[in-house]
Design a protein around this motif. Structure first.
Motif, short mmCIF file in Angstrom:
data_model
loop_
_atom_site.label_atom_id
_atom_site.label_comp_id
_atom_site.label_asym_id
_atom_site.label_seq_id
_atom_site.Cartn_x
_atom_site.Cartn_y
_atom_site.Cartn_z
N MET A 220 14.45 3.34 -1.18
CA MET A 220 14.80 1.97 -0.79
C MET A 220 15.68 1.33 -1.84
SD MET A 220 13.80 0.76 2.18
CE MET A 220 14.18 -0.95 1.79
N LEU A 221 15.31 1.50 -3.11
CA LEU A 221 16.06 0.87 -4.20
C LEU A 221 17.48 1.42 -4.29
CD1 LEU A 221 13.27 0.79 -6.95
CD2 LEU A 221 14.04 -1.09 -5.50
N SER A 222 17.65 2.69 -3.91
CA SER A 222 18.98 3.31 -4.01
C SER A 222 19.81 3.14 -2.75
CB SER A 222 18.83 4.81 -4.30
OG SER A 222 18.21 5.48 -3.21
N GLY A 223 19.23 2.50 -1.72
CA GLY A 223 19.96 2.27 -0.49
C GLY A 223 19.94 3.42 0.49
N LEU A 225 17.39 4.20 2.36
CA LEU A 225 16.57 3.79 3.50
C LEU A 225 16.86 2.33 3.84
CD1 LEU A 225 13.07 5.27 2.53
CD2 LEU A 225 14.68 6.20 4.20
N ASP A 226 16.69 2.00 5.11
CA ASP A 226 16.79 0.61 5.55
C ASP A 226 15.42 -0.06 5.63
OD1 ASP A 226 19.68 0.61 6.08
OD2 ASP A 226 19.17 2.02 7.67
N ALA A 227 14.38 0.76 5.68
CA ALA A 227 13.02 0.23 5.71
C ALA A 227 12.08 1.32 5.24
CB ALA A 227 12.63 -0.22 7.12
N THR A 228 10.94 0.90 4.69
CA THR A 228 9.92 1.87 4.33
C THR A 228 8.54 1.28 4.55
OG1 THR A 228 9.15 3.43 2.65
CG2 THR A 228 9.73 1.24 1.88
N ARG A 229 7.63 2.14 4.96
CA ARG A 229 6.24 1.76 5.14
C ARG A 229 5.50 1.87 3.82
NH1 ARG A 229 2.80 0.38 7.59
NH2 ARG A 229 1.79 1.77 9.06
N ASP A 230 4.46 1.05 3.67
CA ASP A 230 3.44 1.19 2.64
C ASP A 230 3.99 1.26 1.21
OD1 ASP A 230 1.85 1.28 4.85
OD2 ASP A 230 0.92 3.20 4.42
N VAL A 231 4.65 0.21 0.79
CA VAL A 231 5.02 0.10 -0.62
C VAL A 231 3.73 -0.09 -1.42
CG1 VAL A 231 6.20 -1.34 -2.33
CG2 VAL A 231 7.28 -0.87 -0.11
N PRO A 232 3.53 0.68 -2.50
CA PRO A 232 2.30 0.50 -3.30
C PRO A 232 2.19 -0.93 -3.81
CG PRO A 232 3.47 2.51 -3.95
CD PRO A 232 4.39 1.76 -3.03
N TRP A 233 0.97 -1.44 -3.86
CA TRP A 233 0.77 -2.82 -4.32
C TRP A 233 1.36 -3.03 -5.70
CZ3 TRP A 233 -0.22 -5.32 -0.21
CH2 TRP A 233 -1.09 -4.84 0.76
N SER A 234 1.33 -2.00 -6.53
CA SER A 234 1.85 -2.14 -7.89
C SER A 234 3.36 -2.30 -7.95
CB SER A 234 1.45 -0.91 -8.73
OG SER A 234 2.00 0.27 -8.17
N ARG A 235 4.04 -2.03 -6.83
CA ARG A 235 5.50 -2.12 -6.82
C ARG A 235 6.02 -3.19 -5.86
NH1 ARG A 235 8.55 3.49 -7.50
NH2 ARG A 235 10.01 1.97 -8.40
N VAL A 236 5.12 -3.94 -5.25
CA VAL A 236 5.53 -4.97 -4.30
C VAL A 236 6.43 -6.01 -4.97
CG1 VAL A 236 4.71 -6.94 -2.95
CG2 VAL A 236 3.64 -4.69 -2.67
N SER A 241 11.69 -8.66 -5.78
CA SER A 241 12.66 -9.29 -6.68
C SER A 241 14.03 -8.62 -6.64
CB SER A 241 12.13 -9.24 -8.12
OG SER A 241 12.03 -7.91 -8.59
N ARG A 242 14.15 -7.50 -5.95
CA ARG A 242 15.42 -6.77 -5.91
C ARG A 242 16.38 -7.40 -4.90
NH1 ARG A 242 17.45 -1.63 -7.40
NH2 ARG A 242 15.74 -1.68 -8.93
N GLU A 243 17.58 -7.71 -5.37
CA GLU A 243 18.59 -8.29 -4.50
C GLU A 243 18.94 -7.32 -3.37
OE1 GLU A 243 23.12 -10.20 -4.81
OE2 GLU A 243 22.07 -9.49 -6.61
N GLY A 244 19.02 -7.85 -2.17
CA GLY A 244 19.36 -7.03 -1.02
C GLY A 244 18.16 -6.44 -0.30
N LEU A 245 16.95 -6.69 -0.83
CA LEU A 245 15.74 -6.18 -0.20
C LEU A 245 14.77 -7.31 0.09
CD1 LEU A 245 14.94 -2.98 -2.33
CD2 LEU A 245 16.27 -3.13 -0.22
N THR A 246 13.96 -7.16 1.12
CA THR A 246 12.89 -8.11 1.41
C THR A 246 11.60 -7.34 1.63
OG1 THR A 246 13.29 -8.10 3.81
CG2 THR A 246 14.48 -9.74 2.50
N LEU A 247 10.48 -7.99 1.31
CA LEU A 247 9.16 -7.42 1.56
C LEU A 247 8.26 -8.57 1.96
CD1 LEU A 247 7.41 -4.72 -0.65
CD2 LEU A 247 6.20 -6.30 0.81
N ASN A 466 5.61 -3.49 4.02
CA ASN A 466 6.83 -2.79 4.43
C ASN A 466 8.04 -3.47 3.82
OD1 ASN A 466 5.16 -1.22 6.06
ND2 ASN A 466 5.53 -2.49 7.88
N ALA A 467 8.96 -2.69 3.32
CA ALA A 467 10.18 -3.22 2.71
C ALA A 467 11.37 -3.02 3.63
CB ALA A 467 10.44 -2.54 1.37
N TYR A 468 12.32 -3.96 3.58
CA TYR A 468 13.48 -3.92 4.45
C TYR A 468 14.76 -4.20 3.65
CZ TYR A 468 9.81 -4.50 7.93
OH TYR A 468 8.67 -4.34 8.68
N SER A 469 15.82 -3.53 4.04
CA SER A 469 17.13 -3.81 3.48
C SER A 469 17.76 -4.97 4.24
CB SER A 469 18.03 -2.58 3.59
OG SER A 469 19.37 -2.91 3.33
#
Length: 493
Positions: A220-223, A225-236, A241-247, A466-469
């Motif tokens: 996701m961070l490298s672009g 993926l456009d979406a991913t399931r189940d981001v670990p709570w420790s990385r939410v 905070s990453r520009e271009g991504l929403t969670l 879930n994270a989204y680009s």
């Protein structure tokens, strides 16, 4: 092995596909044969249902453009729209009847419970379907939107059998299968015959199986993926905070809880169960497990369900009361087995519970098992306690109550053996009650009784992480594990 499933034009370029990473594999394309998360997410893309959920969660027309319910609540009449399967053949009442009865009756149906109240189904011509229920059953319309109620082609399934879902499957939903690489990815393309004009709003999707959570986040961070399931709570927070991504932490019908085996000592004693509940600092456990991203649970039903008693306070953390209740109980200090599923953070949750129980005098040891062995032990009642989670397939609480809290409904209250005849009676009364305000009160009673009697120990309501680009717009997941892929557009960024 790669299964090329269509002789359609070449797949769209990767730049035009919505790329979704998920730990949950696609193991079948037959909506009747599985209730696992990865397959549930796929079924909604391939097979339309009679009704669909709108963005606000309300039921809307699907393949049925209108419907009516008889005055006594036992007959549902649905008028079908003009719609086609992906092969161009019309979707008829005979297809609807075949699809629903297949889920209800087929010996290989993985989850027939939502349609067990269906007494009879018949087609009146090509565009009218009449469903007769065994008795008034308020949840029934919502059950027509459950993941396995998608409409399949009667003619195709009868002609090809299982091959109908492995070689060029005929679909009724927004997408067709371009390519399926089991244990790798499923590539979808738009269904040119889809009934929703103008949908899907994209060239398709690529559902990629990525077991490792940190790998999904890195992609996701490298672009990639456009979406991913189940981001670990420790990385939410990092992803947020990453520009271009929403969670957005989307609402779910997931509840984490602790099963207590009430078929044998010591949890056959209500005082021991209540002591075990008072001993747990649920807010602290929620924060430790999810870093504050989930809500502490206060009742035995998931927080996103209709009729959830959100104002009910639940069982407070009170170790002194736990010790006093233990002293009055039948518990004599024996060591209990705390069964942990080795997947995810289940072992961490088990250790937290073990420590807080030890502080009040409940001795336990954690036994870790793989998922298959864990389920065998749970179903056999070969455990004392087990942290776990479950989710509900609809927003209506009926299926949830029957799965987790009803002793006579087939699963022995999620294999805890909890059995309260009053709760079972309330379950049937609530299902047959057509007045929403009266149903709300009935489900409040169910939640109060089962929480106070500690049928299970509620821990927390977990949202979907879930994270989204921002490269895509309109993509999300509803509480019932359904993607809004057909609504998704590319922003051009």
């Amino acid at each position: 092995m790669t299964l090329a499933l269509l002789t359609a034009p070449a797949a769209a370029s990767a730049e035009n596909l919505i790329r979704v990473g998920s730990p949950y594999p696609t193991s079948t394309l037959d909506p009747m044969r599985s209730s696992s998360a990865g397959n549930i997410e796929v079924f909604g893309q391939l097979y339309s249902r009679l009704l669909r959920r709108g963005a606000d969660g309300a039921l809307e027309p699907g393949l049925a453009e209108s419907w009516g319910v008889s005055a006594d609540g036992t007959v549902v009449t649905l008028k079908l729209r003009d719609a086609k399967f992906s092969d161009g053949s019309p979707i008829t009442g005979a297809d609807v009847v075949f699809s629903l009865l297949r889920v209800r009756d087929d010996k290989e149906s993985a989850y027939s419970a939502p349609l067990q109240q269906l007494k009879d189904a018949r087609a009146e011509g090509d565009k009218t379907v009449v469903l007769t229920l065994k008795h008034p059953f308020a949840p029934f319309l919502g059950n027509l939107e459950v993941f396995n109620a998608g409409i399949v082609s009667k003619a195709d399934v009868e002609k090809r059998g299982k091959d109908a879902f492995t070689k060029e499957p005929v679909t009724s939903g927004p997408y067709i299968v371009s390519e399926w690489r089991p244990n790798d990815r499923l590539i979808l393309k738009p269904n040119a015959n889809y009934w929703r004009t103008g949908f899907p709003k994209n060239d398709g999707a690529e559902l990629i199986e990525i077991a490792d959570a940190n790998t999904r986040v890195s992609m996701m961070l490298s672009g990639e993926l456009d979406a991913t399931r189940d981001v670990p709570w420790s990385r939410v927070s990092e992803v947020q905070s990453r520009e271009g991504l929403t969670l957005p932490l989307e609402p779910s019908t997931v509840i984490y809880m602790t099963l207590l085996n009430e078929t044998k000592p010591p949890f056959d004693d209500i005082k021991v169960r209540q002591a075990a509940a008072y001993a747990l600092d649920v807010p602290a456990i929620t924060k430790a497990m999810t870093l504050g991203h989930a809500k502490p649970a206060t009742t035995t039903l998931p927080g996103a369900l209709d009729y959830h008693a959100s104002d009910y306070p639940g069982i407070p953390y009170d170790p002194a009361k736990a010790k006093a209740m233990l002293a009055e109980s039948s518990y004599k200090g024996e060591e209990l087995v705390l069964l942990a599923n080795a997947t995810g953070d289940n072992d961490k949750l088990s250790v937290l519970i073990q420590a807080q129980w030890a502080a009040v005098g409940i001795k336990s040891r954690v036994e870790k098992l793989d998922r298959g062995a864990w389920w065998e032990r749970i179903a056999a009642g070969d455990y004392h306690a087990a942290p776990s989670w479950w989710y509900n397939e609809t927003l209506d609480p009926d299926l949830a109550v029957r799965w987790a809290l009803c002793g006579s409904c087939g699963t022995k209250s999620f294999y805890t053996g909890y059995n309260n005849k009053k709760v079972d009676e309330l379950t049937e009364t609530a299902a047959g009650e057509l007045d929403p305000s009266k149903r709300a009160e009935l489900y409040r009673q169910i939640q109060q009784i089962t929480t106070e009697e500690v049928s299970q120990i509620p821990l927390y309501y977990a949202p979907y992480a879930n994270a989204y680009s921002e490269r895509v717009k309109g993509l999300g997941m509803n509480p019932m594990l359904q993607w809004s892929l057909e609504e998704t557009v590319f922003t051009g960024e």
